[in-house]
Each structure stands twice: as structure tokens, then as C-alpha cells.
Design a protein around this motif. Structure first.
Motif, PDB file in Angstrom:
ATOM      1  N   GLU A 184       0.840  -1.203   0.000  1.00 12.91           N
ATOM      2  CA  GLU A 184       0.000   0.000   0.000  1.00 12.91           C
ATOM      3  C   GLU A 184       0.875   1.253   0.000  1.00 12.91           C
ATOM      4  OE1 GLU A 184      -3.518   0.914  -0.694  1.00 12.91           O
ATOM      5  OE2 GLU A 184      -3.761  -0.817   0.606  1.00 12.91           O
ATOM      6  N   ASP A 240       2.566   1.651  -3.352  1.00 13.59           N
ATOM      7  CA  ASP A 240       1.609   2.103  -4.370  1.00 13.59           C
ATOM      8  C   ASP A 240       1.294   3.592  -4.204  1.00 13.59           C
ATOM      9  OD1 ASP A 240      -0.287   1.558  -6.554  1.00 13.59           O
ATOM     10  OD2 ASP A 240      -1.779   2.084  -5.037  1.00 13.59           O
ATOM     11  N   ALA A 241       1.187   4.041  -2.955  1.00  9.63           N
ATOM     12  CA  ALA A 241       0.927   5.463  -2.700  1.00  9.63           C
ATOM     13  C   ALA A 241       2.068   6.309  -3.275  1.00  9.63           C
ATOM     14  CB  ALA A 241       0.771   5.715  -1.204  1.00  9.63           C
ATOM     15  N   ASP A 276       1.842   6.181  -7.066  1.00  5.73           N
ATOM     16  CA  ASP A 276       0.725   7.008  -7.546  1.00  5.73           C
ATOM     17  C   ASP A 276       1.111   8.487  -7.539  1.00  5.73           C
ATOM     18  OD1 ASP A 276      -0.821   4.841  -7.936  1.00  5.73           O
ATOM     19  OD2 ASP A 276      -2.183   5.159  -6.258  1.00  5.73           O
ATOM     20  N   ARG A 277       1.817   8.891  -6.484  1.00  2.00           N
ATOM     21  CA  ARG A 277       2.239  10.285  -6.397  1.00  2.00           C
ATOM     22  C   ARG A 277       3.190  10.612  -7.551  1.00  2.00           C
ATOM     23  NH1 ARG A 277       2.581  10.513  -1.017  1.00  2.00           N
ATOM     24  NH2 ARG A 277       4.682   9.709  -0.971  1.00  2.00           N
ATOM     25  N   GLY A 321       1.307  10.270 -11.025  1.00  2.77           N
ATOM     26  CA  GLY A 321       0.280  11.294 -11.157  1.00  2.77           C
ATOM     27  C   GLY A 321       0.852  12.663 -11.507  1.00  2.77           C
ATOM     28  N   ARG A 347      -0.310   9.627 -16.022  1.00  4.72           N
ATOM     29  CA  ARG A 347      -1.418   9.677 -15.053  1.00  4.72           C
ATOM     30  C   ARG A 347      -2.376   8.480 -15.186  1.00  4.72           C
ATOM     31  NH1 ARG A 347      -2.851  15.678 -14.590  1.00  4.72           N
ATOM     32  NH2 ARG A 347      -0.712  15.667 -13.847  1.00  4.72           N
ATOM     33  N   VAL A 386      -2.012   5.371 -12.966  1.00  9.68           N
ATOM     34  CA  VAL A 386      -2.413   5.362 -11.555  1.00  9.68           C
ATOM     35  C   VAL A 386      -3.620   4.444 -11.361  1.00  9.68           C
ATOM     36  CG1 VAL A 386      -3.302   6.797  -9.660  1.00  9.68           C
ATOM     37  CG2 VAL A 386      -1.476   7.663 -11.126  1.00  9.68           C
ATOM     38  N   ASP A 387      -4.512   4.459 -12.353  1.00 13.48           N
ATOM     39  CA  ASP A 387      -5.731   3.642 -12.238  1.00 13.48           C
ATOM     40  C   ASP A 387      -5.463   2.148 -12.459  1.00 13.48           C
ATOM     41  OD1 ASP A 387      -7.368   5.771 -11.687  1.00 13.48           O
ATOM     42  OD2 ASP A 387      -7.716   6.228 -13.805  1.00 13.48           O
ATOM     43  N   PRO A 439      -7.200  -1.611  -5.703  1.00  7.76           N
ATOM     44  CA  PRO A 439      -7.110  -2.389  -4.460  1.00  7.76           C
ATOM     45  C   PRO A 439      -6.978  -3.886  -4.704  1.00  7.76           C
ATOM     46  CG  PRO A 439      -9.309  -1.437  -4.755  1.00  7.76           C
ATOM     47  CD  PRO A 439      -8.431  -0.821  -5.784  1.00  7.76           C
ATOM     48  N   ARG A 499      -3.466  -4.587  -5.595  1.00 10.06           N
ATOM     49  CA  ARG A 499      -2.573  -4.434  -4.430  1.00 10.06           C
ATOM     50  C   ARG A 499      -2.674  -5.657  -3.526  1.00 10.06           C
ATOM     51  NH1 ARG A 499      -4.371   1.064  -4.665  1.00 10.06           N
ATOM     52  NH2 ARG A 499      -5.879   0.772  -2.996  1.00 10.06           N
TER      53      ARG A 499
END
Lengths: 348, 254
Positions: free
Chosen positions: B62, B65-66, B69-70, B73, B79, B82-83, B87, B90
Motif C-alpha cells: 500500500e 503504491d501510494a 501514484d504520487r 500522477g 497519469r 495510476v488507475d 485495491p 494491491r
């Protein structure tokens, strides 16, 4: 028999016992059992390899995600304040247990029928589609005296009171809480199917007990499901619901849990993911401010963030998402009060 | 290789003396089943340990991934990625990592014991030769690998004893009544001790033997020090988890 032979016999016995344990307690063992079942044209009861780590199997959650109708009966009545559960915890669990029970074959339901009978309830009412969840909730309430944790009560209902009492006692002896994992470890393999249904019952029960993150009457501008994405174009799965709230609206935790993620990116904006246990998680995206940090424990109804318009968003709203075993499911399926949804393109 | 640990490598059983049919058959079955029993014990222990770290791995995934994503993004071109990881992905990644970790450690710790054969005499001369080799080529692997094997064997033995206890208690409760509890506990302690004494020590010795062989093949003292570090880095955390979270030895006496 000479002493040396006796020693060999004991060693052989212990080796065989280890092989027996490995068949039920390791992914490799599950694979071997599946292979054996395939070779002998039987149905395997072994779980999938990845199901060894965590609760409900994702494949099961997929079936819930695809089920067409809400499982809860709609209710007409006054709207609930944000953070208030739609059902009592016990009734929510009753719905979960009933769903888990109905997934078992008739033979595997025998312990539950026996428990119902012992407590003066009708076993057939327990299996009834309408009355079943309420009967299960009543039974869980009766069992709570002997089984204080909801995990143990569910195990008692699905596996029988004696196995559950034993498992609870072993978990205590290990100094652990009577949670499903600890209880399952103490039970012999013959309860494998019931333990699996107990996992599902607890997952569903936790999901049914989720509250709503903002006022109940909040308009849904984009429902869960396939939609034409307003910014990206093309058909995409919208993995949650968009709730139309002005910026700065207090967002409430829909259930007790732990903050698994508190982060920010250009797509989800300021995002929170709460882990409610039993394979249930909720996500809250596009916030303007996060009021809790990663790893923090939250209670149901606690203010966790202020809604906003951050990330890939065309206007102020809260994207609320429910995940069972990692699979996004329609949060409306776990709402008792029917909400009006606009079926347009809506917010991203 | 005289003077090395290979000298006390597990040897085949001594030639049969005048044994009955039963004893011969027993020896044969034991010879065939014992290596699988050893592997099963290690596998059960490794899984018991892996089962306690899966939540922590999910948190790590998690977090990663955060961070990703940052990063993704930030630019328009990336971008959309990111999708891609939701979940479900993950959770799948965390569970797959746990499974992969478990299988690798299974391989690292169980492989040395699968070649198990009846041990040698373990005479003072043999022990001296092994000690000389350890001093000539010291390596953390010689300590870490057997210790990791010992830890997972303990966790495995606990899981096996737990299973035996539960099965015995719930199958005999109707017949034995109140006596079933103490008897089941006694059986669990017996299984725990029996598994550790009959299989656990062999797994540890096998692991040590394999580590000795591996270190003996090192071209230099420096190479010996670095030998097996990756394997140890993977197996030691699980061994610690096995000891701390998956070995409720005292519970069998409560």
C-alpha cells in the motif's frame, strides 16, 4: 518389537503426521490436494493458493460484486445521521451468517441446525430467506454469553458450540484474541468448509454494518459501475459512488478500523483507505484535508477528513468506495435506505 | 573431501542384519517417507511464519503504491497508469509476494533436508574436522541457516501438535468426556516433543551440513563470509516471525 523398530515406527508416524498437517496448512499441500482431487475426479475442498493469506477469497467477492440486486431489504423511514450504522451490529452479522450458511451444503449446515435447536429456535427458520438473518442475529445474541467475540460466536453457529468453545479456549491459552485466524488454527481440518463460510459471513457482516460517510440524504452524482468517463472518455468501471457534498464537509468513518493509507496524488487527490478487518476496506478520495494519519485507529462515525475537489475531479464531491477482499463492490448494496442515484456521467 | 563436513554427510543405513520382514518393511517405508516428513515440517513452519507477516506486506505494498501514484500522477502522460493498480491488484500483489517469499524460503530451508540420509556416528574425530573447517572458512550462513531451520521447525511442530490436539479432543470428547482435554494436551506435548526429536534435529543438522558444504566450496575466506547472505536475508525474518508469533509452546501446558 525391538526398541529400534519402535523408534523407527515412531519416526515414521511423526513424519506422516507432518505430511497430514502440510496437506492442510501449506499452499503446496493445497496444490497437492487439488491435484489428487483432479486425478480422482473428485471435488477439491482445498482453498486457492492466495486464499492462505487473509480472509475471504477474491473470487467469492467477485460474485458479490456481480450480484444484481441489493441483499438488504429497503427500509422506509427517517434518514440516518452520518456515521450511524444502517443495521444493528448483530443484525448486520446475522445477514452475513445467513449468507454464509446458505452457501454450505445440507450436511455442512448440520452443526448450525443443531445449535439453533438447542437454543429453542427453528432450524428451518434459520435457513429462511426472509427470517433467516433475523434468526441468525437472535442466535448470535444468545451465543454472545459464551462467545464474547463476534468471530467466536460465528464459529460457534457454523461449526457448533463444542468446537468453538475448544478453539476459543486454545486461543486464550496462546494469549491471543478469539479472532477467526486463531480459532481456525485450533480446529481440525473437517471444519474447513465451515471456517471458510465463517470468513465470508464476517466479511459480509462487517460490510452490512458500514455506515454512510456523509448525510444520508446526500445526492449521488455518479453510481458504481461501468460509465463513460467524463474526463478520460471511453467506458470505465466507476469503483465507488460520488457523493455531492460542498468542499469542507466533514467525512465520517463508516466503520471502526485502522487507517491503511493516507496519501495524496494527482488522480485520487487526498485519499484515505480504512481497513475494517475481515477483508473489508473503504476508500475516501478527493478530500481537501485529511484528519487522521496512516496506522491510526478510528472509530465508527469519527470525523476523518474534510471533503474537497483535489486530484482528477471536476467539482467538489466525495468518492466513496467499499472493497471486499480487495474487490470494489457497490456501496449501495450494503445500504438499507435506498438512495436516489443519477445515472449520468457524473463526477470523475 | 577429507577433513570437510562432507565426511559426516548423512550416510545410507547400515547393511541389514538379520531382520524380520516387518522390520525390513518398516525400515524401507521410513527411509522413503522421512525426507518428505522433514520437508513437510519445514513447510508447515514456514507457512505458519508467513501467515503472520501477510498484513505487514499488504501495508508495505500500500505504501509503495501510494508513492508510485504520487510519482505517476505528476505527469499527464503517466497519469493513466495510476488507475491500473487498484485495491484488487494491491491485495493480489501482497498475497503473491507472501506466497513467493514462503516458497523461496521453503526451497532454501527444505532443500538441504530433502537429501536426508541416516546420520553418521558423529564421533569426536568427525566433530573436530567440522570445527576445523568452520574455523578455516567462517561464515554467517553456518549459524543463520541452521538457526532459521530450527525456528521454523519449532513453529511447524507447534502447528502439527495443535492439529493433532484439536482432532483428538473433538473426536474423542463424546467417548472420554472430561478426560479428553488432559489426554489431548498430553498428546499435543508428545507430538511436539516427538516431532522435534525425531525430525526437527535432523532438519537442523541437514541444514548445517548443507551450509558447511556450500561454504567449503567458497574460493576464499572472504567469499565464505558472503556465501548465502541473500538466502539468509530472506529466511531470517521469517524465522524471527516463526519464533515470535507462531510458536506458542507454552500454550500446550495451559
Amino acid at each position: 518389537m525391538r526398541l529400534r523398530d519402535l523408534r523407527k515406527l515412531l519416526e515414521l508416524t511423526f513424519a506422516l503426521v507432518c505430511l497430514w498437517a502440510a496437506a492442510y496448512h501449506t499452499p503446496a499441500g493445497a496444490l497437492a490436494r487439488r491435484g489428487w482431487a483432479w486425478a480422482t475426479h473428485q471435488k477439491s475442498s482445498a482453498p486457492s493458493l492466495l486464499a492462505f493469506y487473509g480472509g475471504t477469497e477474491p473470487e467469492v467477492a467477485d460474485t458479490w460484486a456481480q450480484a444484481p440486486a441489493p441483499l438488504l431489504p429497503p427500509e422506509t423511514g427517517s434518514s440516518l445521521p452520518p456515521g450511524a450504522p444502517p443495521l444493528s451490529e448483530r443484525l448486520a452479522l446475522g445477514y452475513g451468517v445467513h449468507a454464509g450458511l446458505m452457501a454450505l451444503d445440507a450436511a455442512a449446515r448440520a452443526p448450525a441446525r443443531e445449535v439453533a435447536q438447542r437454543h429453542g429456535l427453528s432450524p428451518s427458520a434459520l435457513e429462511d430467506a426472509t427470517q433467516g438473518p433475523h434468526e441468525a442475529a437472535r442466535l448470535l445474541e444468545t451465543l454472545a454469553a459464551d462467545f464474547p467475540s463476534e468471530d467466536a460466536a460465528v464459529v460457534a453457529l457454523l461449526c457448533g458450540e463444542t468446537p468453538a468453545r475448544y478453539a476459543q479456549q486454545r486461543a486464550r491459552a496462546e494469549g491471543k484474541r478469539a479472532e477467526l485466524d486463531a480459532l481456525a488454527r485450533a480446529l481440525p481440518p473437517k471444519f474447513e468448509a465451515q471456517v471458510r463460510q465463517a470468513k465470508q459471513a464476517l466479511t459480509l457482516g462487517t460490510a452490512y454494518g458500514l455506515a454512510w460517510p456523509v448525510a444520508d440524504s446526500t445526492r449521488i452524482t455518479s453510481p458504481f459501475g461501468e460509465r463513460n468517463h467524463p474526463l478520460l472518455g471511453g467506458v470505465h468501471l466507476h469503483t465507488g459512488v460520488d457523493l455531492s457534498v460542498p468542499e469542507g464537509t466533514l467525512v465520517h468513518a463508516t466503520g471502526a478500523g485502522t487507517v491503511r493509507r493516507a496519501s495524496e496524488d494527482e488522480v485520487n487527490g487526498k485519499v484515505l483507505i480504512l481497513d475494517h478487518g475481515h477483508g473489508v476496506a473503504t476508500a475516501y478520495c478527493h478530500n481537501s484535508e485529511l484528519q487522521v494519519a496512516g496506522g491510526e485507529a478510528v472509530t465508527r462515525g469519527q470525523g476523518i477528513s474534510l471533503s474537497g475537489n483535489t486530484g482528477r475531479s471536476t467539482g467538489p464531491h466525495l468518492h466513496y468506495q467499499v472493497m471486499l477482499a480487495g474487490r470494489p463492490v457497490d456501496p449501495l448494496r450494503f445500504r438499507r435506505v435506498p438512495l436516489t442515484a443519477d445515472r449520468g456521467g457524473g463526477e470523475p | 573431501m577429507p577433513g570437510s563436513a562432507r565426511d559426516i554427510r548423512f550416510r545410507p543405513p547400515p547393511p541389514p542384519q538379520r531382520e524380520g520382514v516387518f522390520a525390513s518393511l518398516l525400515s524401507l517405508v521410513r527411509w522413503a517417507v522421512l525426507p518428505f516428513g522433514l520437508v513437510a515440517l519445514v513447510a508447515v513452519g514456514v507457512h505458519a511464519a508467513a501467515d503472520t507477516v501477510d498484513d505487514r506486506l499488504l501495508l508495505a505494498v500500500e505504501g509503495a503504491d501510494a508513492w508510485l501514484d504520487r510519482l505517476l500522477g505528476t505527469w499527464d502522460a503517466t497519469r493513466a497508469f495510476v488507475d491500473l493498480i487498484g485495491p484488487a491488484e494491491r491485495l493480489w500483489a501482497a498475497r503473491s509476494l507472501t506466497l513467493g517469499w514462503e516458497l523461496v524460503v521453503d526451497l532454501l530451508l527444505a532443500w538441504p533436508v530433502i537429501t536426508y540420509r541416516a546420520p553418521g556416528s558423529g564421533s569426536a574425530g568427525e566433530r573436530r574436522r567440522v570445527w576445523a573447517q568452520v574455523r578455516a572458512r567462517p561464515s554467517p550462513m553456518l549459524v543463520l541457516r541452521p538457526l532459521a531451520t530450527a525456528a521454523v521447525c519449532l513453529a511447524g511442530a507447534c502447528a502439527v501438535a495443535q492439529m493433532a490436539q484439536g482432532t483428538f479432543y473433538l473426536s474423542t470428547l463424546d467417548v472420554l468426556g472430561d478426560a479428553a482435554g488432559p489426554l489431548a494436551r498430553g498428546l499435543a506435548v508428545a507430538v511436539l516433543a516427538g516431532v522435534l526429536l525425531s525430525l526437527g534435529w535432523r532438519a537442523v543438522v541437514g541444514s548445517f551440513q548443507d551450509a558447511c558444504d556450500s561454504v567449503a566450496d567458497s574460493p576464499s575466506r572472504k567469499a565464505a563470509l558472503a556465501r548465502g547472505l541473500w538466502g539468509s536475508a530472506l529466511s531470517v525474518p521469517l524465522a524471527v516471525a516463526a519464533l515470535l508469533d507462531a510458536s506458542p509452546v507454552l500454550a500446550f501446558f495451559r
